[in-house]
Design an enzyme around this catalytic site. Structure first.
Site, PDB file in Angstrom:
ATOM      1  N   THR A  33       0.847  -1.195   0.000  1.00 19.08           N
ATOM      2  CA  THR A  33       0.000   0.000   0.000  1.00 19.08           C
ATOM      3  C   THR A  33       0.883   1.245   0.000  1.00 19.08           C
ATOM      4  O   THR A  33       2.072   1.159  -0.307  1.00 19.08           O
ATOM      5  CB  THR A  33      -0.991  -0.036   1.189  1.00 19.08           C
ATOM      6  OG1 THR A  33      -1.941   1.010   1.064  1.00 19.08           O
ATOM      7  CG2 THR A  33      -0.279   0.083   2.526  1.00 19.08           C
ATOM      8  N   ASN A  34       0.328   2.413   0.303  1.00 22.51           N
ATOM      9  CA  ASN A  34       1.117   3.655   0.356  1.00 22.51           C
ATOM     10  C   ASN A  34       0.631   4.525   1.510  1.00 22.51           C
ATOM     11  O   ASN A  34      -0.287   4.148   2.236  1.00 22.51           O
ATOM     12  CB  ASN A  34       1.045   4.376  -0.995  1.00 22.51           C
ATOM     13  CG  ASN A  34      -0.374   4.736  -1.357  1.00 22.51           C
ATOM     14  OD1 ASN A  34      -1.012   5.541  -0.694  1.00 22.51           O
ATOM     15  ND2 ASN A  34      -0.894   4.112  -2.413  1.00 22.51           N
ATOM     16  N   ARG A  35       1.223   5.689   1.653  1.00 17.41           N
ATOM     17  CA  ARG A  35       0.986   6.511   2.846  1.00 17.41           C
ATOM     18  C   ARG A  35      -0.229   7.425   2.764  1.00 17.41           C
ATOM     19  O   ARG A  35      -0.422   8.273   3.625  1.00 17.41           O
ATOM     20  CB  ARG A  35       2.223   7.371   3.125  1.00 17.41           C
ATOM     21  CG  ARG A  35       3.447   6.570   3.461  1.00 17.41           C
ATOM     22  CD  ARG A  35       4.601   7.487   3.834  1.00 17.41           C
ATOM     23  NE  ARG A  35       5.864   6.794   3.782  1.00 17.41           N
ATOM     24  CZ  ARG A  35       6.325   6.018   4.765  1.00 17.41           C
ATOM     25  NH1 ARG A  35       5.623   5.859   5.868  1.00 17.41           N
ATOM     26  NH2 ARG A  35       7.479   5.400   4.631  1.00 17.41           N
TER      27      ARG A  35
END
Ligand code: CTP
Ligand code: CA
Length: 222
Positions: A33-35
């Site tokens: 995933t990402n931030r």
């Protein structure tokens, strides 16, 4: 209350907003995933609803309360977001793509938990579909299309290239290296990029950015 301060200049308009990260499964236990926290997209959905739009919010997994009077469509992966957006895009007057969509996903998803071995491992990744790119080439007459761009270098050049490549009307460019901007903050520092050039905004709350963004998109129409 905030909504009283705004005219209903989006009354009757159908607006689709995407927000948050996507999650790309590796196996039943793990994902990539990402931030992204979804704050910017949720602010846009809320602002559009305040201004009278019928809003659909296609959202990746986030820890935010859904705005009131908004149709919320939860998704996880880039593939699910692609399907949820393209299913609905034909009826939308305006689409704002704030989601941080994964560019790559694992080529195969393990049905069982992957057990570790003594050696290193690598995961082969394949490209996801570019949702904004698809929307740009399947746009309905008069539809307004706005993307975001997250950069750590050459922000203006890279974002202008995205405007062109994805056939969008506006790219909201974020420079991740500026303080008060980016993931998880309540403020943002953005530049609106349109075919008329770049307009840099001062540091603003994400709610203020959302309203300025809608103001700018409405001006494009004329
Ligand atoms: N986007 C999308 N589908 C993808 C990837 C990105 O719709 N698979 C959209 C994002 O929601 C955003 C815009 O494209 O509105 C730009 O995203 P960004 O990640 O900044 O650019 P990319 O085109 O993915 O290029 P790169 O990550 O290499 O900078
Ligand atoms: Ca990307």
């Amino acid at each position: 209350m905030r909504e009283i301060a705004f005219g209903k200049d989006l009354a009757g308009k159908r607006v689709l907003v995407t927000a948050g990260p996507t999650r790309e499964s590796i196996d039943p236990v793990r994902f990539i995933t990402n931030r992204s926290t979804g704050k910017m997209g949720y602010a846009v959905a809320r602002a559009a609803a305040y201004r009278g739009a019928r809003v659909t919010l296609v959202t990746g997994p986030v820890n935010l309360k859904p705005p009131m009077f908004v149709d919320v469509v939860p998704v996880e992966s880039a593939r699910e977001m692609f399907e949820a957006v393209t299913l609905r895009s034909g009826e939308m007057d305006m689409i704002v793509k704030s989601a941080a969509v994964a560019d790559y996903r694992p080529g195969t998803v393990g049905e069982e938990k992957i057990k570790k071995s003594d050696g290193d491992m690598s995961i082969a990744l394949e490209r996801t579909d570019d949702i904004l790119g698809w929307l740009g080439s399947h746009r309905r007459e008069g539809q307004i299309l706005c993307g975001f761009s997250m950069e750590t270098q050459n922000m203006l050049e890279n974002s202008a290239a995205k405007l062109e490549k994805k056939h969008a009307d506006m790219i909201v460019a974020n420079n991740l290296k500026v303080s008060g901007a980016g993931f998880g903050t309540d403020t943002n520092v953005v530049t609106f990029i349109t075919k008329d050039g770049a307009e840099e905004l001062p540091i603003l709350t994400k709610d203020e950015v959302a309203h300025r963004l809608l103001d700018r998109l409405l001006k494009l129409r004329r």
